[in-house]
Design a protein around this motif. Structure first.
Motif, mmCIF file in Angstrom:
data_model
loop_
_atom_site.group_PDB
_atom_site.id
_atom_site.type_symbol
_atom_site.label_atom_id
_atom_site.label_comp_id
_atom_site.label_asym_id
_atom_site.label_seq_id
_atom_site.Cartn_x
_atom_site.Cartn_y
_atom_site.Cartn_z
ATOM 1 N N VAL A 171 -4.810 8.951 0.605
ATOM 2 C CA VAL A 171 -5.505 7.765 0.112
ATOM 3 C C VAL A 171 -6.941 8.149 -0.230
ATOM 4 O O VAL A 171 -7.620 8.791 0.573
ATOM 5 N N THR A 172 -7.392 7.779 -1.413
ATOM 6 C CA THR A 172 -8.762 8.018 -1.847
ATOM 7 C C THR A 172 -9.366 6.691 -2.288
ATOM 8 O O THR A 172 -8.725 5.930 -3.017
ATOM 9 N N GLN A 173 -10.566 6.425 -1.843
ATOM 10 C CA GLN A 173 -11.266 5.216 -2.278
ATOM 11 C C GLN A 173 -12.109 5.550 -3.507
ATOM 12 O O GLN A 173 -12.853 6.536 -3.507
ATOM 13 N N THR A 224 -14.284 -1.492 -5.387
ATOM 14 C CA THR A 224 -13.678 -0.304 -4.787
ATOM 15 C C THR A 224 -12.181 -0.554 -4.635
ATOM 16 O O THR A 224 -11.765 -1.621 -4.187
ATOM 17 N N HIS A 225 -11.392 0.416 -5.025
ATOM 18 C CA HIS A 225 -9.939 0.328 -4.852
ATOM 19 C C HIS A 225 -9.440 1.612 -4.198
ATOM 20 O O HIS A 225 -10.203 2.565 -4.023
ATOM 21 N N GLU A 226 -8.184 1.611 -3.822
ATOM 22 C CA GLU A 226 -7.562 2.799 -3.230
ATOM 23 C C GLU A 226 -6.562 3.387 -4.212
ATOM 24 O O GLU A 226 -5.801 2.655 -4.845
ATOM 25 N N ILE A 254 -3.402 5.754 -4.020
ATOM 26 C CA ILE A 254 -2.461 6.252 -3.017
ATOM 27 C C ILE A 254 -1.390 7.071 -3.726
ATOM 28 O O ILE A 254 -0.708 6.564 -4.618
ATOM 29 N N TRP A 294 -4.254 0.479 -5.463
ATOM 30 C CA TRP A 294 -4.140 -0.671 -4.563
ATOM 31 C C TRP A 294 -5.470 -1.409 -4.544
ATOM 32 O O TRP A 294 -6.496 -0.844 -4.174
ATOM 33 N N GLY A 317 0.783 -1.227 0.000
ATOM 34 C CA GLY A 317 0.000 0.000 0.000
ATOM 35 C C GLY A 317 0.814 1.276 0.000
ATOM 36 O O GLY A 317 1.676 1.486 -0.854
ATOM 37 N N LYS A 318 0.546 2.138 0.980
ATOM 38 C CA LYS A 318 1.172 3.459 1.053
ATOM 39 C C LYS A 318 2.687 3.393 1.098
ATOM 40 O O LYS A 318 3.373 4.290 0.595
#
Length: 193
Positions: A128-130, A107-109, A111, A81, A49-50
């Motif tokens: 981070v945005t969904q 739904t994804h993220e 980053i 992500w 992730g991040k």
């Protein structure tokens, strides 16, 4: 404008070829030069992730070691992500279509990590945005990839393009982050810098 006054005597370097990031800094009223950081964007396999985006943004900043006293460099990296894996830029059109199929109906993220660096300090941050996609059919995916050629975009899409108009059900978080740079956070970090 506050930033224009604050950074009037600074040489700002945007280490990116992204036309979207260039436009964002222009819209902030900043004067800057573009010097892309050409680094290998591979990352250690244990990162998730991040931490992937933060690692690559910092790697890009590490190219700039001998900055002048009044220079700052801004780097950024964006990943998508989903399903416990990172989607970067697609290798080709088939890869892009496969990525969009993976994002379809889920739904994804998104980053984005940013590094601001001078010869005295370095600041790393991320957002981070969904993003939730509707179910995309293969005709829409093929049309988008063939027409817009999103090979320079993480996850194979640009929210500001046709696919964003017809395919995105909702977003939770920063829109500019999905476009490629979390401008709200960058602005605040530059004010504090």
């Amino acid at each position: 404008m506050i930033l224009q006054e604050k950074y009037n005597d600074y040489q700002i370097i945007l280490a990116s070829n992204s036309p979207r990031r260039k436009q964002f800094l222009t819209d902030l009223g900043l004067t800057f030069t573009i010097k892309p950081a050409n680094v290998n964007e591979e990352y250690p396999s244990h990162l998730k992730g991040k931490d992937i985006a933060l690692y690559i943004a910092q790697q890009k900043a590490s190219v700039f070691n001998n900055l002048d006293t009044n220079s700052i460099v801004i780097t950024c990296d964006t990943i998508v992500w989903i399903d416990d894996m990172a989607l970067g830029k697609p290798e080709n059109s088939d890869d892009a279509k496969q990525m969009l199929q993976q994002l379809s109906g889920k739904t994804h993220e998104v980053i984005s990590a940013v590094c601001i660096k001078s010869n005295q300090k370095e600041q790393l941050f991320y957002d981070v945005t969904q993003v939730t996609f509707n179910n995309l059919n293969s005709l829409d995916i093929t049309y988008y990839v063939d027409t817009f050629k999103p090979l320079d975009k993480a996850g194979s899409y640009g929210i500001q393009e046709w696919i964003g108009l017809i395919g995105i059900e909702k977003i939770n978080g920063s829109y500019t982050n999905v476009v490629g740079m979390p401008m709200e956070k960058l602005y605040n970090e530059l004010i504090k810098w």
